[in-house]
Design an enzyme around this catalytic site. Sequence first.
Site, PDB file in Angstrom:
ATOM      1  N   ARG A   1      12.126  -6.345  -7.423  1.00 54.76           N
ATOM      2  CA  ARG A   1      10.583  -6.701  -7.800  1.00 54.76           C
ATOM      3  C   ARG A   1      10.003  -5.274  -8.401  1.00 54.76           C
ATOM      4  O   ARG A   1       9.004  -5.379  -9.103  1.00 54.76           O
ATOM      5  CB  ARG A   1       9.998  -6.902  -6.285  1.00 54.76           C
ATOM      6  CG  ARG A   1      10.203  -8.223  -5.778  1.00 54.76           C
ATOM      7  CD  ARG A   1       9.572  -8.643  -4.672  1.00 54.76           C
ATOM      8  NE  ARG A   1       8.018  -8.395  -4.870  1.00 54.76           N
ATOM      9  CZ  ARG A   1       7.161  -8.389  -3.911  1.00 54.76           C
ATOM     10  NH1 ARG A   1       7.506  -8.418  -2.639  1.00 54.76           N
ATOM     11  NH2 ARG A   1       5.918  -7.998  -4.159  1.00 54.76           N
TER      12      ARG A   1
ATOM     13  N   ARG B   1      -1.667  -7.021   6.102  1.00 58.19           N
ATOM     14  CA  ARG B   1      -2.312  -6.568   4.908  1.00 58.19           C
ATOM     15  C   ARG B   1      -3.436  -7.487   4.468  1.00 58.19           C
ATOM     16  O   ARG B   1      -3.325  -8.394   3.462  1.00 58.19           O
ATOM     17  CB  ARG B   1      -1.252  -6.785   3.714  1.00 58.19           C
ATOM     18  CG  ARG B   1       0.135  -5.775   3.967  1.00 58.19           C
ATOM     19  CD  ARG B   1       0.949  -5.659   2.871  1.00 58.19           C
ATOM     20  NE  ARG B   1       0.469  -5.147   1.783  1.00 58.19           N
ATOM     21  CZ  ARG B   1       1.133  -4.784   0.849  1.00 58.19           C
ATOM     22  NH1 ARG B   1       2.397  -5.405   0.465  1.00 58.19           N
ATOM     23  NH2 ARG B   1       0.786  -4.163  -0.308  1.00 58.19           N
TER      24      ARG B   1
ATOM     25  N   ASP C   1       5.035   4.637   0.541  1.00 50.44           N
ATOM     26  CA  ASP C   1       5.856   4.053  -0.510  1.00 50.44           C
ATOM     27  C   ASP C   1       7.133   4.699  -0.543  1.00 50.44           C
ATOM     28  O   ASP C   1       8.290   4.306  -1.277  1.00 50.44           O
ATOM     29  CB  ASP C   1       5.448   3.651  -1.641  1.00 50.44           C
ATOM     30  CG  ASP C   1       4.402   2.558  -1.717  1.00 50.44           C
ATOM     31  OD1 ASP C   1       4.573   1.766  -0.769  1.00 50.44           O
ATOM     32  OD2 ASP C   1       3.845   2.231  -2.791  1.00 50.44           O
TER      33      ASP C   1
ATOM     34  N   CYS D   1       3.272 -10.735   5.015  1.00 47.68           N
ATOM     35  CA  CYS D   1       4.039  -9.599   4.239  1.00 47.68           C
ATOM     36  C   CYS D   1       5.023  -8.966   5.426  1.00 47.68           C
ATOM     37  O   CYS D   1       4.744  -8.950   6.323  1.00 47.68           O
ATOM     38  CB  CYS D   1       2.972  -8.897   3.765  1.00 47.68           C
ATOM     39  SG  CYS D   1       3.853  -7.323   2.732  1.00 47.68           S
TER      40      CYS D   1
ATOM     41  N   LYS E   1       4.800   0.582 -11.713  1.00 46.74           N
ATOM     42  CA  LYS E   1       4.422  -0.960 -11.331  1.00 46.74           C
ATOM     43  C   LYS E   1       3.196  -0.934 -11.093  1.00 46.74           C
ATOM     44  O   LYS E   1       2.452  -1.879 -11.502  1.00 46.74           O
ATOM     45  CB  LYS E   1       5.582  -1.391 -10.309  1.00 46.74           C
ATOM     46  CG  LYS E   1       5.162  -2.480  -9.596  1.00 46.74           C
ATOM     47  CD  LYS E   1       6.224  -3.038  -8.558  1.00 46.74           C
ATOM     48  CE  LYS E   1       5.901  -2.277  -7.052  1.00 46.74           C
ATOM     49  NZ  LYS E   1       4.887  -2.928  -6.278  1.00 46.74           N
ATOM     50  N   ASN E   2       2.875   0.016  -9.839  1.00 45.42           N
ATOM     51  CA  ASN E   2       1.664  -0.275  -9.222  1.00 45.42           C
ATOM     52  C   ASN E   2       0.014   0.293 -10.243  1.00 45.42           C
ATOM     53  O   ASN E   2      -0.801   0.000  -9.752  1.00 45.42           O
ATOM     54  CB  ASN E   2       1.603   0.396  -8.077  1.00 45.42           C
ATOM     55  CG  ASN E   2       2.274  -0.206  -6.874  1.00 45.42           C
ATOM     56  OD1 ASN E   2       2.769  -1.442  -7.126  1.00 45.42           O
ATOM     57  ND2 ASN E   2       2.712   0.300  -5.820  1.00 45.42           N
TER      58      ASN E   2
HETATM   59  N1  EPU Z   1      -6.456  -3.023   4.192  1.00 45.03           N
HETATM   60  C1  EPU Z   1      -7.269  -3.699   5.203  1.00 45.03           C
HETATM   61  N2  EPU Z   1      -8.216  -4.572   4.384  1.00 45.03           N
HETATM   62  C2  EPU Z   1      -8.122  -4.934   3.243  1.00 45.03           C
HETATM   63  C3  EPU Z   1      -7.145  -4.154   2.500  1.00 45.03           C
HETATM   64  C4  EPU Z   1      -6.333  -3.159   3.104  1.00 45.03           C
HETATM   65  O1  EPU Z   1      -7.416  -3.633   6.404  1.00 45.03           O
HETATM   66  O2  EPU Z   1      -8.970  -5.765   2.475  1.00 45.03           O
HETATM   67  C5  EPU Z   1      -5.471  -2.087   5.050  1.00 45.03           C
HETATM   68  C6  EPU Z   1      -4.127  -2.335   4.651  1.00 45.03           C
HETATM   69  O3  EPU Z   1      -3.896  -3.406   5.872  1.00 45.03           O
HETATM   70  C7  EPU Z   1      -3.455  -1.065   4.984  1.00 45.03           C
HETATM   71  C8  EPU Z   1      -4.499  -0.020   4.343  1.00 45.03           C
HETATM   72  O4  EPU Z   1      -5.692  -0.899   4.320  1.00 45.03           O
HETATM   73  O5  EPU Z   1      -3.262  -0.819   6.235  1.00 45.03           O
HETATM   74  C9  EPU Z   1      -4.106   0.154   2.904  1.00 45.03           C
HETATM   75  O6  EPU Z   1      -3.784  -0.826   2.045  1.00 45.03           O
HETATM   76  P1  EPU Z   1      -4.043  -1.048   0.686  1.00 45.03           P
HETATM   77  O7  EPU Z   1      -5.008  -1.960   0.208  1.00 45.03           O
HETATM   78  O8  EPU Z   1      -4.304   0.188   0.067  1.00 45.03           O
HETATM   79  O9  EPU Z   1      -2.669  -1.535   0.099  1.00 45.03           O
HETATM   80  P2  EPU Z   1      -2.428  -2.365  -1.350  1.00 45.03           P
HETATM   81  O10 EPU Z   1      -3.617  -2.126  -2.240  1.00 45.03           O
HETATM   82  O11 EPU Z   1      -2.340  -3.734  -0.719  1.00 45.03           O
HETATM   83  C10 EPU Z   1      -0.931  -0.479  -2.540  1.00 45.03           C
HETATM   84  C11 EPU Z   1       0.342  -0.639  -3.123  1.00 45.03           C
HETATM   85  C12 EPU Z   1       1.422  -0.882  -2.175  1.00 45.03           C
HETATM   86  C13 EPU Z   1       1.207   0.602  -1.263  1.00 45.03           C
HETATM   87  C14 EPU Z   1      -0.041   0.621  -0.871  1.00 45.03           C
HETATM   88  C15 EPU Z   1      -0.512   1.790  -0.160  1.00 45.03           C
HETATM   89  C16 EPU Z   1       0.008  -1.895  -5.187  1.00 45.03           C
HETATM   90  C17 EPU Z   1       0.306  -3.353  -5.953  1.00 45.03           C
HETATM   91  N3  EPU Z   1       0.659  -1.914  -3.955  1.00 45.03           N
HETATM   92  O12 EPU Z   1      -0.948  -1.908  -1.747  1.00 45.03           O
HETATM   93  O13 EPU Z   1       2.645  -0.578  -2.721  1.00 45.03           O
HETATM   94  O14 EPU Z   1       2.192   0.518  -0.267  1.00 45.03           O
HETATM   95  O15 EPU Z   1      -1.098   0.498  -1.952  1.00 45.03           O
HETATM   96  O16 EPU Z   1      -0.268   2.930  -0.906  1.00 45.03           O
HETATM   97  O17 EPU Z   1      -0.591  -1.018  -5.685  1.00 45.03           O
HETATM   98  C18 EPU Z   1       5.090  -1.037  -2.978  1.00 45.03           C
HETATM   99  O18 EPU Z   1       4.950  -0.891  -4.256  1.00 45.03           O
HETATM  100  O19 EPU Z   1       5.975  -1.295  -2.608  1.00 45.03           O
HETATM  101  C19 EPU Z   1       3.921  -1.254  -2.277  1.00 45.03           C
HETATM  102  C20 EPU Z   1       3.861  -2.161  -1.061  1.00 45.03           C
END
Ligand code: EPU
Length: 422
Positions: A399, A121, A307, A116, A22-23
């Site tokens: 999802r 996030r 995850d 969320c 998915k991701n």
């Molecule tokens: N963060 C910030 N600012 C930003 C972006 C992120 O502070 O602008 C922080 C977040 O709050 C968090 C950390 O950085 O504490 C990491 O967040 P990241 O941006 O890496 O998460 P994401 O890209 O929103 C993806 C996956 C998530 C997975 C996380 C961590 C996708 C679509 N989602 O989320 O997957 O938990 O990386 O590995 O790729 C899931 O599939 O159930 C899921 C939640």
Amino acid sequence: MDYLQIEGPTKLNGSVEIAGAKNASLPLIAMTLLADNKVCINNIPNVVDIKTLVKLLGNLGATVNIDQSSVQIDTRSLSNTKATYDIVKTMRASILVLGPLLARFGHCEVSLPGGCAIGQRPIDLHLKALEQMGAEITIEAGYVLAKAKDGLKGAHIVFDKITVTGTANIVMAAALAKGKTIITNAALEPEVVQLCEVLKNSGVSIDGIGSSELTIYGTDRRLVHIDPFDVIPDRIEAGTYLCAAAITNSEVTITNVCADHLESIISKLEQMGFSFDITSDTITIKPAKSIKSVDIVTQEYPGFPTDMQAQFLTLCTQAKGVSIIEERLFENRFMHVSELQRLGADIKLKGNSATVVGKIDLVGADVMATDLRASSALVLAALAAKGTTNVHRIYHLDRGYVELEKKLQKLGAKIKRLKEQA
Ligand code: EPU
């Protein structure tokens, strides 16, 4: 609304095929906004999050054909650049259209994703990086308004924190920017690596793929030609089935999987007493003589994935001794704990750390899913619990897991999907 009813405890056996990730699929679908052709993506998982992003692209004006596991997307005649709240609010990953839309059209509006269940996030790192690339960004009426009249320009982005979708967004933006973009502290997740590889195969020059420093040479808004490709297997779905086998102490083979992406997961299961037979695309997990407790700290790839935290925390209820699980990525990702306690689990929470005492004989009860991975953890608990467990609010599960109950039924679980009474 549906719920799952599970009778336990049970043993599993046999094999289960893992779907595409998915991701990985989500950024790859967003990437079709950069293409000058109709793009065919294979091994797409048939889950709600994919349908949501496909719907968003459709609303923007793309032509989309989706069948079981492949999708064809043509964004050539797309002209709408507004990703509206009604879709974005249902899936945060919709933010992945921000980078490519802005890079291609020089302007776009994307709704802010909002709150969320697992944490705040924010998307500040995405926005700051795009500003460094020359975008003017304002937030108005809940929307990110982004403009780059003369196109985006390459820049040196140093992420303060590793962000998976942030890295993907900037890689896609940089692909159509003018000049060179360097991303320092880039995410190393296999899903980001695949995005870079597909773009590289499509003629975008990218150095450092798979490392924490990526250099992307922009094509100056020239769209790219993307050949058909297959999405990598879902390492989190794979890890979840390994945990299903582990919590029932059964032998199960998972197929269509890449063991290299599961090193931290396999290593923890080995520490807990399980053993493995691994081939190029299968993993067989073998029962443990006795399940040992383990300590886990969630980290970015190649560390232990957040995850998989909920599933391992659940597994630890069946391990002998004390396990300590520390969540380092998301501040609120322990919502499953109070539900597991309803089944009798002995778990104490302090800050971002959970102490799990096992082995506890879980007893079936009604529980509520709170987010995608927490949902699968509750199903795992139900497989080990004595009696009937009803897992409610499984729209979270749908999802991201393809036909979870059918796959578990095939492995011998007593699980059925039922409709909630009105
Ligand atoms: N963060 C910030 N600012 C930003 C972006 C992120 O502070 O602008 C922080 C977040 O709050 C968090 C950390 O950085 O504490 C990491 O967040 P990241 O941006 O890496 O998460 P994401 O890209 O929103 C993806 C996956 C998530 C997975 C996380 C961590 C996708 C679509 N989602 O989320 O997957 O938990 O990386 O590995 O790729 C899931 O599939 O159930 C899921 C939640």
